[in-house]
Design an enzyme around this catalytic site. Structure first.
Site: not given
Ligand SMILES: O=C[C@H](O)[C@H](O)[C@H](O)COP(=O)(O)O
Length: 235
Positions: A88, A98, A107
């Site tokens: 994020d 994240k 994760e």
């Molecule tokens: O909990 C979700 C993870 O940490 C994701 O990797 C993070 O939110 C990024 O997601 P996105 O690639 O959809 O922006």
């Protein structure tokens, strides 16, 4: 989400494929950027690539199964050679926020167990200082209201100016329950003066299961752009 943003994400995922080798055990991240990587990996598997994967969320498990990417139970995993995941926020030291998709616990377990964590992101995730994105903190349902108050006090003690802590809810306004059966506190900090110090403090709060500050876990950060990607390596 603009078209450029999706192209940037896909280009970051394409660059991450360079790190994939036949025979690897690979951690599959969660989110819209990691989705591109899982799809690219599925194409290579269809062409004969032999890999075994472990998923960081039920969402990614369903995606991998639908695409024929081979998954193995975590109990059978001796070693994770590579994990590719989104973020994020990414700062200039490769520290991450994240958990925007509520997957931070699995994760972090998988990233920490991996020989090499590669983060893939579009330029909108790059920040000078972590904190504009609300920091997710995963808490056990038992005592969560008290835990939330203690988290708030720790944010204030960590120099966060006027933090706001909110429980993440679903569209239907119920409390969101993570894959791990926990709740998520979203901590609106705006600016985190010392991410490493805050990470240690949050980890010490009874009732906090995990938090979204990933410190020293990302060895490679790949930022996609419209023509390709830029790779940052951290020791
Ligand atoms: O909990 C979700 C993870 O940490 C994701 O990797 C993070 O939110 C990024 O997601 P996105 O690639 O959809 O922006």
């Amino acid at each position: 989400m603009g078209m450029a943003n999706e192209l940037e994400k896909e280009n970051a995922a394409i660059a991450a494929m360079e790190y994939v080798e036949d025979g690897m055990t690979i951690g599959l991240g969660t989110g819209s950027t990691a989705k591109y990587f899982v799809e690219l990996l599925a194409d290579e598997v269809a062409d004969g690539l032999v890999v075994r994967c472990i998923e960081t969320s039920e969402q990614t498990r369903r995606l991998a199964e639908s695409l024929g990417v081979p998954l193995i139970p975590f109990e059978q995993v001796e070693r994770i050679h590579l994990t590719v995941d989104g973020a994020d926020e990414v700062d200039e030291q490769g520290q991450l926020i994240k958990g925007g998709g509520a997957a931070l616990l699995r994760e972090k377990i998988i990233a920490n167990a991996s020989d090499h964590m590669v983060v893939i992101a579009d330029p909108s995730k790059q920040v000078e200082r972590l904190g504009v994105f609300p920091l997710p903190v995963e808490v056990t349902p038992f005592g969560y209201t008290i835990t939330a108050k203690i988290v708030y006090d720790v944010l204030v003690a960590s120099g966060i100016d006027k933090p706001r802590v909110s429980l993440r809810r679903t569209q239907g306004q119920e409390l969101l329950v993570t894959d791990g059966g926990n709740y998520i506190l979203d901590c609106h900090c705006e600016r985190i003066p010392d991410a490493e110090a805050l990470a240690a403090r949050l980890s010490n709060i009874p009732g906090v299961v995990e938090h979204g500050l990933f410190i020293g876990l990302a060895r490679t950060v790949i930022i996609g752009n419209e023509n390709g990607a830029t790779v940052f390596e951290f020791s």
